[in-house]
Scaffold this active site. Structure first.
Site, PDB file in Angstrom:
ATOM      1  N   THR A 138      33.810   1.723  -0.044  1.00  0.00           N
ATOM      2  CA  THR A 138      32.638   1.228  -0.776  1.00  0.00           C
ATOM      3  C   THR A 138      31.577   2.314  -0.939  1.00  0.00           C
ATOM      4  OG1 THR A 138      33.082  -0.920   0.195  1.00  0.00           O
ATOM      5  CG2 THR A 138      30.917  -0.620  -0.800  1.00  0.00           C
ATOM      6  N   GLU A 139      30.936   2.300  -2.103  1.00  0.00           N
ATOM      7  CA  GLU A 139      29.829   3.219  -2.385  1.00  0.00           C
ATOM      8  C   GLU A 139      28.646   2.409  -2.902  1.00  0.00           C
ATOM      9  OE1 GLU A 139      31.205   6.156  -5.146  1.00  0.00           O
ATOM     10  OE2 GLU A 139      32.709   6.928  -3.724  1.00  0.00           O
ATOM     11  N   GLY A 141      27.386   2.371  -5.633  1.00  0.00           N
ATOM     12  CA  GLY A 141      27.645   1.876  -6.992  1.00  0.00           C
ATOM     13  C   GLY A 141      29.073   1.421  -7.206  1.00  0.00           C
ATOM     14  N   SER A 144      33.487  -3.957  -5.509  1.00  0.00           N
ATOM     15  CA  SER A 144      34.689  -4.626  -6.024  1.00  0.00           C
ATOM     16  C   SER A 144      35.428  -3.736  -7.024  1.00  0.00           C
ATOM     17  CB  SER A 144      34.298  -5.922  -6.747  1.00  0.00           C
ATOM     18  OG  SER A 144      33.568  -6.755  -5.890  1.00  0.00           O
ATOM     19  N   LEU A 358      23.001 -30.389  13.408  1.00  0.00           N
ATOM     20  CA  LEU A 358      21.940 -29.944  14.313  1.00  0.00           C
ATOM     21  C   LEU A 358      20.552 -30.349  13.838  1.00  0.00           C
ATOM     22  CD1 LEU A 358      22.777 -26.250  15.340  1.00  0.00           C
ATOM     23  CD2 LEU A 358      23.340 -28.344  16.545  1.00  0.00           C
ATOM     24  N   GLU A 383      36.578  -6.587   2.359  1.00  0.00           N
ATOM     25  CA  GLU A 383      37.977  -6.397   1.904  1.00  0.00           C
ATOM     26  C   GLU A 383      38.307  -7.204   0.661  1.00  0.00           C
ATOM     27  OE1 GLU A 383      41.089  -5.567   4.283  1.00  0.00           O
ATOM     28  OE2 GLU A 383      39.888  -5.021   6.020  1.00  0.00           O
ATOM     29  N   GLY A 384      37.393  -7.206  -0.275  1.00  0.00           N
ATOM     30  CA  GLY A 384      37.604  -7.941  -1.530  1.00  0.00           C
ATOM     31  C   GLY A 384      36.953  -9.306  -1.420  1.00  0.00           C
ATOM     32  N   THR A 385      35.973  -9.551  -2.283  1.00  0.00           N
ATOM     33  CA  THR A 385      35.256 -10.837  -2.215  1.00  0.00           C
ATOM     34  C   THR A 385      36.208 -11.983  -2.574  1.00  0.00           C
ATOM     35  OG1 THR A 385      34.635 -10.773  -4.536  1.00  0.00           O
ATOM     36  CG2 THR A 385      33.125  -9.691  -2.979  1.00  0.00           C
TER      37      THR A 385
HETATM   38  C1  LIG Z   1      29.648  -6.710   6.928  1.00  0.00           C
HETATM   39  C2  LIG Z   1      30.300  -5.799   5.929  1.00  0.00           C
HETATM   40  C3  LIG Z   1      31.241  -4.872   6.367  1.00  0.00           C
HETATM   41  C4  LIG Z   1      31.860  -4.007   5.457  1.00  0.00           C
HETATM   42  N1  LIG Z   1      32.733  -3.063   5.920  1.00  0.00           N
HETATM   43  C5  LIG Z   1      33.241  -2.137   5.055  1.00  0.00           C
HETATM   44  C6  LIG Z   1      34.062  -1.068   5.532  1.00  0.00           C
HETATM   45  O1  LIG Z   1      34.354  -0.947   6.724  1.00  0.00           O
HETATM   46  N2  LIG Z   1      34.486  -0.148   4.616  1.00  0.00           N
HETATM   47  C7  LIG Z   1      34.195  -0.239   3.287  1.00  0.00           C
HETATM   48  O2  LIG Z   1      34.635   0.617   2.525  1.00  0.00           O
HETATM   49  N3  LIG Z   1      33.419  -1.256   2.813  1.00  0.00           N
HETATM   50  C8  LIG Z   1      32.929  -2.193   3.667  1.00  0.00           C
HETATM   51  N4  LIG Z   1      32.114  -3.205   3.192  1.00  0.00           N
HETATM   52  C9  LIG Z   1      31.782  -3.278   1.770  1.00  0.00           C
HETATM   53  C10 LIG Z   1      32.530  -4.401   1.061  1.00  0.00           C
HETATM   54  O3  LIG Z   1      33.892  -4.093   0.952  1.00  0.00           O
HETATM   55  C11 LIG Z   1      31.871  -4.618  -0.306  1.00  0.00           C
HETATM   56  O4  LIG Z   1      30.581  -5.163  -0.048  1.00  0.00           O
HETATM   57  C12 LIG Z   1      32.673  -5.548  -1.184  1.00  0.00           C
HETATM   58  O5  LIG Z   1      33.817  -4.897  -1.670  1.00  0.00           O
HETATM   59  C13 LIG Z   1      31.867  -6.048  -2.393  1.00  0.00           C
HETATM   60  O6  LIG Z   1      31.304  -4.987  -3.077  1.00  0.00           O
HETATM   61  P1  LIG Z   1      29.746  -5.014  -3.473  1.00  0.00           P
HETATM   62  O7  LIG Z   1      28.979  -5.390  -2.245  1.00  0.00           O
HETATM   63  O8  LIG Z   1      29.417  -3.735  -4.133  1.00  0.00           O
HETATM   64  O9  LIG Z   1      29.588  -6.209  -4.483  1.00  0.00           O
HETATM   65  P2  LIG Z   1      29.941  -6.199  -6.055  1.00  0.00           P
HETATM   66  O10 LIG Z   1      31.277  -5.617  -6.282  1.00  0.00           O
HETATM   67  O11 LIG Z   1      28.787  -5.605  -6.783  1.00  0.00           O
HETATM   68  O12 LIG Z   1      30.015  -7.742  -6.344  1.00  0.00           O
HETATM   69  C14 LIG Z   1      28.848  -8.585  -6.462  1.00  0.00           C
HETATM   70  C15 LIG Z   1      29.324  -9.978  -6.863  1.00  0.00           C
HETATM   71  O13 LIG Z   1      29.996  -9.913  -8.137  1.00  0.00           O
HETATM   72  C16 LIG Z   1      31.310 -10.452  -8.028  1.00  0.00           C
HETATM   73  N5  LIG Z   1      32.221  -9.692  -8.896  1.00  0.00           N
HETATM   74  C17 LIG Z   1      32.389  -8.350  -8.913  1.00  0.00           C
HETATM   75  N6  LIG Z   1      33.338  -8.011  -9.825  1.00  0.00           N
HETATM   76  C18 LIG Z   1      33.747  -9.163 -10.386  1.00  0.00           C
HETATM   77  C19 LIG Z   1      34.714  -9.485 -11.387  1.00  0.00           C
HETATM   78  N7  LIG Z   1      35.451  -8.533 -11.999  1.00  0.00           N
HETATM   79  N8  LIG Z   1      34.874 -10.788 -11.732  1.00  0.00           N
HETATM   80  C20 LIG Z   1      34.159 -11.763 -11.112  1.00  0.00           C
HETATM   81  N9  LIG Z   1      33.246 -11.522 -10.160  1.00  0.00           N
HETATM   82  C21 LIG Z   1      33.038 -10.249  -9.802  1.00  0.00           C
HETATM   83  C22 LIG Z   1      31.693 -10.313  -6.575  1.00  0.00           C
HETATM   84  O14 LIG Z   1      32.651 -11.271  -6.203  1.00  0.00           O
HETATM   85  C23 LIG Z   1      30.351 -10.575  -5.887  1.00  0.00           C
HETATM   86  O15 LIG Z   1      30.153 -11.951  -5.789  1.00  0.00           O
HETATM   87  C24 LIG Z   1      31.523  -4.093   4.080  1.00  0.00           C
HETATM   88  C25 LIG Z   1      30.587  -5.048   3.641  1.00  0.00           C
HETATM   89  C26 LIG Z   1      29.989  -5.889   4.542  1.00  0.00           C
HETATM   90  C27 LIG Z   1      28.995  -6.907   4.029  1.00  0.00           C
END
Ligand SMILES: Cc1cc2nc3c(=O)[nH]c(=O)nc-3n(C[C@H](O)[C@H](O)[C@H](O)COP(=O)(O)OP(=O)(O)OC[C@H]3O[C@@H](n4cnc5c(N)ncnc54)[C@H](O)[C@@H]3O)c2cc1C
Length: 403
Positions: A138-139, A141, A144, A358, A383-385
């Protein structure tokens, strides 16, 4: 689907249960109140290493894993989901803080060469001290949309020079190495990506910043930067692309992306199982509260508790099925996504239903259910929303090609 637990597995689960009750749950609550992760020098970690935790599942043989005796059926993935659920039941934040190669192990196993497995995983076979590995995709920017990764890798002689920023990587600042996904050519999207093992202390790797989180506070989620960070070509997982190809089209296109996806098919069922564990903890806390408050004869309360139990059990079966398929070496992408799409939503519902029971007690902020309610949210994100998992399932159902 084979689900029986043998005596060894039962004993392992009992051990985790005892550790969970005596150490993980209290430490998780302590870290939650303190608002920050357990430090790497916390005595728990050395104790865990001495007790045989924090080890790689790689046995030292090609394709081998320590959970499988010669000639016995493979059960690594099933073992992982069972232990993941039990640990998360006690505290998912503390479970992720445990030493070990962590999420970085899966890509090393999936696409690493035998020499790379030896170099990066052998220190985790009988670790002399608490050691961690990390996974940074993840970065700021690119979450997903993996194709949007902007961390650049440029070939320079016998090395690659990485520049970019990563966010939310578990245990990154304490890790011996971090699997960093970077692109040789952003114009090529996923095909331009590679996975690089960046070792601790590499000049240019730094600016570690532990993020503030709403839950799961016992482990660190860390952002960091790579500034002209020189990584040996020998650290490109699966082998470096040809020097001639590095500047232009690669002859080994898509290895980085393929590695990430293979990692997820192996780890998503365990992440989903962690959600089940948190949901089960919420159900038990809700049951205890309802019993104490003499609410068990109220049919509205009973309906809520029954719904939690029924849906959590269904979620667990999805996790087990996805794990069993992985052990059988069957393609499990859809099943892994189903488990990951379903279990966190069910667990979030379980913590919500518990919070409803509660009433104002939940609003005070010092009840276990309230903590579980904050902890569980991340399970839908990591790991993928859930939304992305539903896209994977729909794409397969509708026979759409990958976009
Ligand atoms: C507690 C925690 C631990 C983590 N640990 C790691 C780690 O160890 N290593 C690592 O690399 N990352 C890690 N992450 C990052 C995590 O993998 C990302 O937060 C996640 O992939 C979502 O990316 P984003 O936050 O940029 O959200 P975005 O990708 O910006 O998504 C925002 C919203 O838009 C939705 N969305 C995005 N694209 C689409 C689409 N094409 N169609 C429909 N809906 C869409 C998403 O479902 C979400 O609801 C962690 C995050 C958290 C919160």
């Amino acid at each position: 689907m084979e689900l029986t637990l043998d005596a060894e597995l039962e004993a392992r689960l009992r051990e985790v249960r005892a550790l969970g009750e005596s150490r993980m749950r209290p430490l998780g609550l302590e870290a939650d109140r303190a608002g920050g992760p357990l430090p790497p020098e916390h005595p728990l970690f050395a104790e865990l290493v001495a007790r045989g935790f924090g080890r790689t599942r790689w046995s030292g043989e090609i394709g081998g894993d320590t959970a499988t005796a010669p000639g016995a059926p493979r059960r690594t993935a099933r073992l992982a989901v069972l232990l993941a659920e039990e640990m998360a039941y006690w505290d998912r934040g503390v479970a992720v803080a445990f030493p070990g190669p962590g999420l970085g192990e899966a890509p090393v196993l999936a696409i690493g060469t035998p020499e790379q497995r030896e170099r990066f995983l052998a220190p985790f076979r009988a670790p002399d001290r608490p050691r961690w590995g990390a996974f940074a995709m993840t970065e700021p920017g690119a979450g997903s949309d993996v194709a949007a990764i902007r961390t650049r890798a440029r070939r320079d002689g016998d090395a690659f020079v990485l520049t970019g920023a990563k966010s939310f990587a578990a245990n990154a600042s304490r890790a011996d190495w971090i699997v960093v996904f970077a692109t040789l050519d952003p114009a090529k999207g996923r095909d331009g990506q590679r996975a690089f093992v960046v070792e601790r202390g590499t000049p240019g790797l730094g600016n570690f910043h532990v993020e503030h989180k709403m839950g799961l506070k016992a482990y660190e989620s860390t952002s960091f930067t790579l500034e002209e960070c020189r990584v040996p070509a020998a650290n490109v997982l699966g082998g470096a692309p040809d020097a001639s190809a590095a500047a232009g089209p690669s002859s080994r296109t898509g290895d980085g992306f393929r590695g990430a996806m293979q990692s997820f098919n192996a780890t998503r069922p365990a992440i989903a199982a962690m959600a089940v564990g948190i949901g089960r903890a919420a159900l038990d806390a809700a049951l205890a509260f309802a019993r104490e408050a003499s609410l068990l004869r109220d049919t509205r309360v009973r309906d809520r508790l029954e719904r939690m139990e029924r849906r959590l059990r269904a979620a667990r079966l999805l996790c087990w099925r996805a794990a069993w398929m992985a052990d059988e070496a069957r393609a499990n992408q859809v099943e892994a996504s189903m488990a990951k799409a379903f279990a966190p939503a069910v667990a979030l519902e379980a913590t919500s239903l518990g919070m409803e029971l509660l009433g104002e007690i939940g609003a005070r902020g010092d009840h276990l259910l309230e903590k579980l309610h904050r902890d569980v949210k991340a399970m839908d994100i990591v790991e993928g929303t859930g939304q992305i998992q539903r896209l994977v399932i729909a794409r397969q159902l509708l026979r759409f090609p990958r976009d």
